[in-house]
Design an enzyme around this catalytic site. Sequence first.
Site, PDB file in Angstrom:
ATOM      1  N   ASN B 122      10.962 -36.759 143.384  1.00 26.67           N
ATOM      2  CA  ASN B 122      10.189 -35.856 142.521  1.00 26.67           C
ATOM      3  C   ASN B 122      10.879 -34.523 142.272  1.00 26.67           C
ATOM      4  OD1 ASN B 122       8.108 -37.558 142.132  1.00 26.67           O
ATOM      5  ND2 ASN B 122       6.532 -36.266 143.060  1.00 26.67           N
ATOM      6  N   MET B 123      10.658 -34.018 141.089  1.00 24.72           N
ATOM      7  CA  MET B 123      11.093 -32.683 140.706  1.00 24.72           C
ATOM      8  C   MET B 123      10.940 -31.690 141.852  1.00 24.72           C
ATOM      9  SD  MET B 123      12.329 -31.456 137.980  1.00 24.72           S
ATOM     10  CE  MET B 123      11.898 -32.022 136.341  1.00 24.72           C
ATOM     11  N   LYS B 124       9.716 -31.595 142.364  1.00 27.20           N
ATOM     12  CA  LYS B 124       9.462 -30.506 143.320  1.00 27.20           C
ATOM     13  C   LYS B 124      10.095 -30.741 144.695  1.00 27.20           C
ATOM     14  CE  LYS B 124       4.922 -31.581 145.274  1.00 27.20           C
ATOM     15  NZ  LYS B 124       3.493 -31.470 145.090  1.00 27.20           N
ATOM     16  N   GLY B 125      10.430 -31.993 144.969  1.00 24.64           N
ATOM     17  CA  GLY B 125      11.146 -32.260 146.207  1.00 24.64           C
ATOM     18  C   GLY B 125      10.288 -32.126 147.445  1.00 24.64           C
TER      19      GLY B 125
END
Lengths: 246, 246, 522, 522
Positions: B122-125
């Site tokens: 995911n983008m946010k990690g």
Amino acid sequence: MMIKAYGDTLNDGAVQLSFTLPVAAGPKADEAARIYMGKLGFEECEVVHSNPLSQDFTFFVAYGKSSASLDFSKVVVKEVETTMDFNEVNRFIKENLKRKIVVVGACTGSDAHTVGIDAIMNMKGYDHHYGLERYPEIEAHNLGAQVANEDLIAYADKVQADAILVSQIVTQKEVHIHNMTNFIELMEAEDLRNKMVICAGGPRITNKMALEIGFDAGFGRGSYPEHVASFLAEKILEKERGDRNE
Amino acid sequence: MMIKAYGDTLNDGAVQLSFTLPVAAGPKADEAARIYMGKLGFEECEVVHSNPLSQDFTFFVAYGKSSASLDFSKVVVKEVETTMDFNEVNRFIKENLKRKIVVVGACTGSDAHTVGIDAIMNMKGYDHHYGLERYPEIEAHNLGAQVANEDLIAYADKVQADAILVSQIVTQKEVHIHNMTNFIELMEAEDLRNKMVICAGGPRITNKMALEIGFDAGFGRGSYPEHVASFLAEKILEKERGDRNE
Amino acid sequence: MESKLGLSAKRIAQCRNRANEIVKPVQTYIRKHTTDSVERATLRLLGADLINSDGIPVPNIIVDQLKDKIQDGVAQFYINALLKLNCTPGELNRKIAEGLRIPEIEMVDKKYIEEKGRELVQEFSLKVKKHRVFRQEQILRAAIKQPSPLLYVIVATGNIYEDVKQARAAAEQGADVIAVIRTTAQSLLDYVPYGPTTEGFGGTYATQENFRIMRKALDETGAEVGRYIRLVNYASGLCMPEIAAMGALERLDMMLNDSMYGILFRDINMYRTFVDQHFSRMINSFAEIVINTGEDNYLTTSDAYEKAYTVTASQLINESFARASGMPEKLMGLGHAFEMDPSIKNGFLFELAQAQMAREIFPHAPLKYMPPTKYMTGDIFRGYAMNTLFNFIAKATNQGILLLGMLTEAIHTPFMQDRFLAITNAKYVMNNMGDLLSDMEFKTDGIMQNRAQDVLCQTESFLEEVQGKGLFDAVEDKMFADISRPKNGGKGFGGVYEKSEGYWNPIEDYLMKELNIMVEVK
Amino acid sequence: MESKLGLSAKRIAQCRNRANEIVKPVQTYIRKHTTDSVERATLRLLGADLINSDGIPVPNIIVDQLKDKIQDGVAQFYINALLKLNCTPGELNRKIAEGLRIPEIEMVDKKYIEEKGRELVQEFSLKVKKHRVFRQEQILRAAIKQPSPLLYVIVATGNIYEDVKQARAAAEQGADVIAVIRTTAQSLLDYVPYGPTTEGFGGTYATQENFRIMRKALDETGAEVGRYIRLVNYASGLCMPEIAAMGALERLDMMLNDSMYGILFRDINMYRTFVDQHFSRMINSFAEIVINTGEDNYLTTSDAYEKAYTVTASQLINESFARASGMPEKLMGLGHAFEMDPSIKNGFLFELAQAQMAREIFPHAPLKYMPPTKYMTGDIFRGYAMNTLFNFIAKATNQGILLLGMLTEAIHTPFMQDRFLAITNAKYVMNNMGDLLSDMEFKTDGIMQNRAQDVLCQTESFLEEVQGKGLFDAVEDKMFADISRPKNGGKGFGGVYEKSEGYWNPIEDYLMKELNIMVEVK
Ligand code: B12
Ligand code: B12
Ligand SMILES: Cc1ncc(COP(=O)(O)O)c(C=O)c1O
Ligand SMILES: Cc1ncc(COP(=O)(O)O)c(C=O)c1O
């Protein structure tokens, strides 16, 4: 009946372990822990947690399964028989021995833990179980802690004790084994061994090991005064009868 | 360098255990636990606690010492090399591969745990580490959880993926092993095995076992996106070079 | 009761009002629709059971046979067959399993069907009412031995017979509630497996026979220990109404049953779930089965500190849906969880504030408090300490149902000793600090009061936004759990049907009457 | 500061006053007496050291040689020998070890002795003052990294080199304080062993060399981790003043030092202990070493709920004795413990009340809070939960020094991982609920307020009774810890001497001046 450890299925042999290895944390340490579990004989070893304790030590939590099993039907415990309660013990002594029995107790050697021997001997007792001092048919002498074996034996001889109670709490470097062995040697040297019933007690004492060292009984964690009292009453009677028959 | 477990003295071999035996609590159970520890290979076994779990089961806490040891210098870990960070990975891809790499990931089979694969993709990690979607040089497709192996492979084929990421969290009855093995078989049946880099991940996955099943790498607890990313970048480059040389 | 947290009663009322407004249009949709599973559940309550030689359950066979008639309600066809063949449900089930086709049977006059329907409903009703009385008696008898919170543990070996051993042991140790976790992905099966089962992954199949086996075992152990041991299973999934039906028949006491869990966490179609949850909750309401909602799930995917308001919002929506199914507050086991990152400074205060807030907003609900799971690691000792603080808050804030944390949460489904350790921990903590919170007061405008008030404000704005969009669109727009579910996507959408004018369902009719569910006139 | 517990300031003042009255006559006795160990400590501070070939320490040899002159103070004879032989203390020590007899040496003029005395005292004073400055700097530098409470763990392998490994690891893990537990029964030795030692039972010999080895290791690790790691040892016993002296010389930071522990729990003669504790506390005061008193011991022998007041009473007596030795409150690590039976209903509330009461009665003392020990069992998990609640109270009530509970307390002296688990538990709890108590208030007349007020009342009556009898008789009458100790019995009584008119002790004179200790004129 063969048994194994039980996690969530009969005979899965599942065991939880935790231990420290003297190596720095990291994947190599984790792998070492897994291998170590294998060396301990486990299969399906899972090192579920590792944490550095310092630059040179790592702590592990692990689960494994062992194929080891044992035959439960063959397990033998020489348990001390503990049948009577406070009133029964007193009645038993009155009716069978027809005299008060004299019991001397102490926590011996450098061991300063009085709470255990007090639990067994003190008037007020322990966990709502009266101690030996409260038994009308027992004359109890509690010498406290840090009593030298020599002094304890001399005192018991002086008051013509029927029984001696030895408490040993500290077990580091097997100090309790040394103390207890020395006690037996002194008793034999003084020619008193067969004149008195001698019991040991403490959280790491088992009946088995006490017998091995030469005591008449050993009492571990969770012992109550009536356990000791009923053992003593019966054993002393047995001794008297034996003596009379000789 | 031979090592043993460490309690408070080098090579004391001290280990903590807890386990359940399928027997009723009591002195016989305690003794069985002690014997069991012996069968497990421990010495100086101390059953420090026992508690009934029901009429037929008893729980034990125990400490023992083991003479087992292992040679730490011989422990080999095939660790995944994880050298680059976010920026380095992107630079590496740009300079060496000169194109975006395409990565498809999913949590497969009946496994519904998305959090792990999301942490990686995911983008946010995760834990302040950006996920693959945030990498400018990576085109990441996260298919989520409960994706059938067939569907994952078909999708990867369609988008011409360079790499597939398989997440497996549930491990009961070795379901992850079956899933992963089936995945490899399908990849081979589809003749895609050598076209893509394939990695597995999850809290019970190790690099070692992933390699054994036929993956290119396995990532366990505590993995971060950049670990996977740098492995992928290097492995894909290696593959391309290999392919070119053939 | 005055708010210890200084929460505004007016704001709470506003939140509740918004939740009702959110639910209203969904209820309108629900009233007009039925599903495969609602029909199968109806059949089951009328007596349908058994499987055929391929393992397909009779209720599924019937509904499949009647695909084109579902909008009228399948019950009439089953009852018709009973009348025409003049046999018991047991005999009919066998025939269907052997291949009998129901649609082919000629229909008798509707009034006979209605009459037979009344008879079967009566049987169902009597059975369930007997269960209710029995349960009430048992609970009353053991009341002093089972103070709040009830201690709730799971069993999950995959094998019902192994589960029984574990459950009995747990009950002996002091557990009040046993949940038999379902096998992985059963929620995605569009049928209910049959018979006793011994193979499952991470849980045991929910089957009626398994319910029976466990119910019997717990009744026995309960009698031995002098407590009433509650049995729980999981309704959520494609068979939500059917499992509720089975639960009602077999005297389960609690049922996992959330109005949106299936949508968000199992990708089940939203229309399907909304219709199903309503029907299943009517069954639970009538059978006096406590529902457990699934707010804890939001916190395993999102951050528990940031998204605390989603829990409160979801509780309010769940409450509103439940009320629309005729459910009294005492059956609403609304969920929440202790899931904040343990490294947060003063995290304990935030958890305490959240738990106390739930208590104050739902004063009569037997709140179900879930333990730490996400931040549990292989360090079983640290996990045990976290569970200690969790138990502390549960007791301090008077939660109703305490799902006990397992020290091995991050490792495996519980070992027998794990449950024991959890129970002794809870008992120790609860006895040792039982009256703490009633002996203390929250400081006005302190950290905890401010936190609770903030979360309540966030809840209100969130509900306002959802209300603005409508619940269907809000779910599509990722407003819940950061997950987007398309209205017409997801599993089970094909099994949703608009009811015809002549739709007839004697169970539904009966439940609505019994539960006093008013349908507002357009 | 207002009392959260509603304790009456007046009653506290009355208790304090009674404690002072109890201590006064004892101080009169103390002023007039010296002991073997006071004399040996004095010698050590002037430079006496080493052992002879039989392992007898030089300070003991000197005092033995001077048995008939002790009432005059032995310091003058040691200094006289230095002057007459014109050698350094090091050289003199060697000679004495080899058989030199001091009493035989002819005495020089008193004024030379006094002059040399001043010189040696000066050396001692400079050394200790340097330690003080160093310590203050280190503590200041690390202040934000070492918030209250300090985390205190023990090492007890019996082998100083193994202890060092354990201590370093503990410091790396976050421990702020390392106590090297002494070997069993060292307190009963009437001499201090010598050199590095590797054999002890349940602890490691307190020797000056061991102090040095550990001090060095902790300074190194402290530098690595950027915190100042405090080192602790045990003064109590027949060598109380000497160990204090060694601690001052080797920059120990804390010292177990109770005014009555040796009497009650080691059967050391009361006169001996009273005189010794006073001298050793003067040394600690001057060296800015925090003392740790031993109130926890009352609770391992008596019931912690019933006898809570004995802890408070003992704290007040310890405080009064400490003040009489010139000790400021900030050095008074008054002890207490979390030792109630974990099965007591609301036991947590009673513990919390007791800890908060100690905090309020001694607002500036770095209270030392001891963990559960007596009710710890082989169930390490339950023990870990108990330690969690203990850490909770420690933080909530702002204790100063937190002796961390070991989950294996009932089993063995700590394994390396046991300490780690204790530290992570404490850190988790302290971070997670740090501000709880400042965010809450005790309910007026609630369980906790009432409990604290009751205990304070009991304390007052108890002190009144002790005052009535006088402390010596009260001890004989079993008023403390249910233990009776005869005034003229116990170990070490033979080593107590009435000072002669001409008694001279340059160290004592110096300390009294430095510490502003006034001797009231009769
Ligand atoms: C209280 C206590 C102390 C008190 C003792 C006060 C007193 N007057 O007794 C004080 C603070 C003085 C103390 C000091 C030390 N202690 Co300590 N102490 C404990 C503690 C916390 C509780 C022991 C206790 O009272 N238990 C309650 C009683 C009722 O149980 P019990 O003794 O097991 O007795 C029962 C049975 O065992 C049995 N029993 C016992 N004796 C007998 C005798 C007979 C004849 C019979 C029939 C039965 C019987 O019946 C009793 C009732 O069921 C334990 C830890 C623990 N939780 O166990 C550590 C512990 C025993 N202590 C320990 C140590 C090392 C020490 C020290 C040596 C430390 C040091 N270096 O300074 C010192 C020195 C003492 C010395 N010289 O021996 C270790 C021992 C480790 C080991 N296995 O060797 C323990 C386990 C703590 C630890 N983890 O380090 N201690
Ligand atoms: C959250 C959670 C759930 C959530 C999942 C929500 C979601 N959307 O993911 C819900 C509530 C739905 C759930 C359900 C179930 N769960 Co669950 N769950 C957990 C829990 C509490 C946390 C998992 C987690 O999110 N960890 C955080 C992430 C970040 O860690 P991670 O997954 O390990 O991922 C990291 C690494 O492993 C790695 N990684 C993971 N995947 C990949 C892939 C690649 C390619 C790479 C490179 C790296 C990588 O990188 C990540 C970051 O470091 C664990 C217990 C625990 N504390 O671990 C149980 C746990 C995993 N669940 C378990 C079970 C049994 C279930 C159920 C099957 C129970 C049931 N019968 O109903 C169900 C069904 C789910 C299903 N069909 O699979 C068991 C598994 C036991 C086992 N070993 O087999 C656990 C251990 C709990 C337990 N003790 O019983 N669960
Ligand atoms: C409300 C609810 N239903 C059901 C489940 C689990 O059921 P399944 O995994 O079978 O969907 C959960 C689990 O967390 C839940 O919270
Ligand atoms: C004040 C004080 N001094 C000393 C000790 C221990 O010293 P020893 O056992 O060597 O007497 C303790 C232990 O509890 C103590 O509390």
